[in-house]
Design a protein around this motif. Structure first.
Motif, PDB file in Angstrom:
ATOM      1  N   ALA A   1      -1.984  -3.997  -4.463  1.00  0.00           N
ATOM      2  CA  ALA A   1      -1.173  -3.750  -3.267  1.00  0.00           C
ATOM      3  C   ALA A   1      -0.342  -4.985  -2.919  1.00  0.00           C
ATOM      4  O   ALA A   1       0.826  -4.869  -2.534  1.00  0.00           O
TER       5      ALA A   1
ATOM      6  N   ALA B   1      -7.041  -0.216   0.153  1.00  0.00           N
ATOM      7  CA  ALA B   1      -6.411  -1.470   0.572  1.00  0.00           C
ATOM      8  C   ALA B   1      -5.929  -1.381   2.013  1.00  0.00           C
ATOM      9  O   ALA B   1      -6.046  -2.335   2.790  1.00  0.00           O
ATOM     10  N   ALA B   2      -5.400  -0.221   2.403  1.00  0.00           N
ATOM     11  CA  ALA B   2      -4.894  -0.048   3.769  1.00  0.00           C
ATOM     12  C   ALA B   2      -6.022  -0.112   4.794  1.00  0.00           C
ATOM     13  O   ALA B   2      -5.884  -0.741   5.853  1.00  0.00           O
TER      14      ALA B   2
ATOM     15  N   THR C   1       0.839  -1.206   0.000  1.00  0.00           N
ATOM     16  CA  THR C   1       0.000   0.000   0.000  1.00  0.00           C
ATOM     17  C   THR C   1       0.875   1.258   0.000  1.00  0.00           C
ATOM     18  O   THR C   1       0.550   2.249  -0.663  1.00  0.00           O
TER      19      THR C   1
ATOM     20  N   ALA D   1      -4.502   2.809  -2.671  1.00  0.00           N
ATOM     21  CA  ALA D   1      -3.651   2.580  -1.500  1.00  0.00           C
ATOM     22  C   ALA D   1      -4.452   2.725  -0.205  1.00  0.00           C
ATOM     23  O   ALA D   1      -4.356   1.889   0.701  1.00  0.00           O
TER      24      ALA D   1
END
Length: 330
Positions: A311, A220-221, A205, A217
């Motif tokens: 990611a 996904a984080a 990420t 990013a």
């Protein structure tokens, strides 16, 4: 299943004089340095004649002889045909941790005994995700008549899941190296991310953010940090973010969302995600959805899945495994 004597075939394949397994020096060839990966492991494996020569895998023939692992496990692997043996040796060398190597050897030897017992004519590279799932289910229910350390003993689901992860990593490695012609599909046990995979996902990420893919990013984080469903993630807006002053700056510290029972829960925003989220929010008006596709529409399951896969790949998770990841696994 074809099992071969690992003698003159080894010399022909690798140009290395055969040595007695019992007297094989521990770790005689150099071990790949961290970061060398599969290529370094393949080069080193070519100078071995037994997996018992790998550091930490000296065969134990009797108690107190200085060995580290059962000699029977080493002999079983060493009896494989040269192509399969070299792939196994490379996979064992691919990790510098002695504990990981021993776990890999024990797990693969156990699975190989089970495969020989249940389907004698099936090669190790012909096994499928279904075979791995059956082996792990037999281990979990205590139905392993052969292959386990304690036949008949039921194992915890977490233990069998780790076994499945180890075996899946072997087949992913073999596929990456070109030893396995077909794409190996993991079975039903590979439904969660291991700790090391989560670490690589977080690294990925950060790399996505560095490349300017902030929306993917952050998505996904937050997926990794909160375990939110795709439906919840898709409805998040700036109203779900709690901003607080930190050293004179406005920093997003908390994110709130509803759980599956409809209750509001709050999660701390990871420190590395805060500056990405600040930048992302600066391009949104109050109340705008946090994540949208290029056409401005709300993101869907496919979009979130691709962000997760991107990611994972950016973080270094092998492609066969990364492409199997789904949001619900988090």
């Amino acid at each position: 299943m074809v099992i071969m004597s690992h003698t003159h075939e080894t010399v022909a394949a690798y140009g290395t004089p055969a040595r007695s397994r019992e007297n094989a020096p521990e770790g005689a060839p150099p071990v790949p340095r961290r970061g060398e990966g599969s290529e370094g492991a393949l080069l080193t494996a070519g100078r071995l004649t037994s997996v018992g020569q790998i550091a930490g895998l000296r065969p134990r023939h009797r108690r107190g002889d200085g060995g580290h692992v059962p000699a029977a496990d080493v002999d079983l692997i060493d009896a494989l045909d040269p192509r399969t043996w070299r792939t196994v040796a490379s996979w064992l060398l691919d990790r510098p941790s002695t504990a990981v190597r021993r776990t890999r050897l024990q797990t693969l030897a156990s699975f190989l005994r089970w495969l020989l017992d249940t389907e004698p004519d099936r090669e190790l590279f012909e096994a499928t995700g279904l075979h791995l799932a059956r082996y792990c289910e037999h281990a979990r229910t205590g139905a392993l008549a052969i292959g386990g350390r304690t036949p008949g003993k039921e194992l915890a689901r977490s233990t069998t899941a780790r076994k499945h992860a180890v075996l899946s990593s072997f087949y992913a490695f073999a596929w990456q190296c070109g030893a396995l012609a077909h794409h190996f599909t993991a079975g039903p046990e590979a439904r969660t991310l291991r700790r090391d995979e989560r670490r690589l996902l977080r690294l990925g990420t950060a790399r996505l953010a560095d490349r300017g893919h902030l929306t993917q990013a952050v998505a996904a984080a937050l997926l990794e940090a909160t375990g939110a469903t795709v439906e919840v993630l898709a409805t998040l807006s700036s109203r779900n973010i709690t901003i607080a002053g930190e050293k004179g700056a406005s920093v997003p510290l908390l994110i709130t969302m509803r759980d599956r029972h409809g209750d509001i829960v709050a999660f701390p925003i990871p420190a590395q995600v805060r500056p990405w989220l600040t930048t992302l929010l600066s391009t949104h008006r109050a109340g705008d959805l946090l994540f949208t596709r290029g056409n401005g529409q709300r993101v869907d399951r496919q979009w979130v899945r691709l962000a997760l896969v991107d990611a994972a790949l950016a973080g270094g998770i092998p492609k066969p495994r990364a492409e199997l990841l789904r949001p619900h696994m988090l």
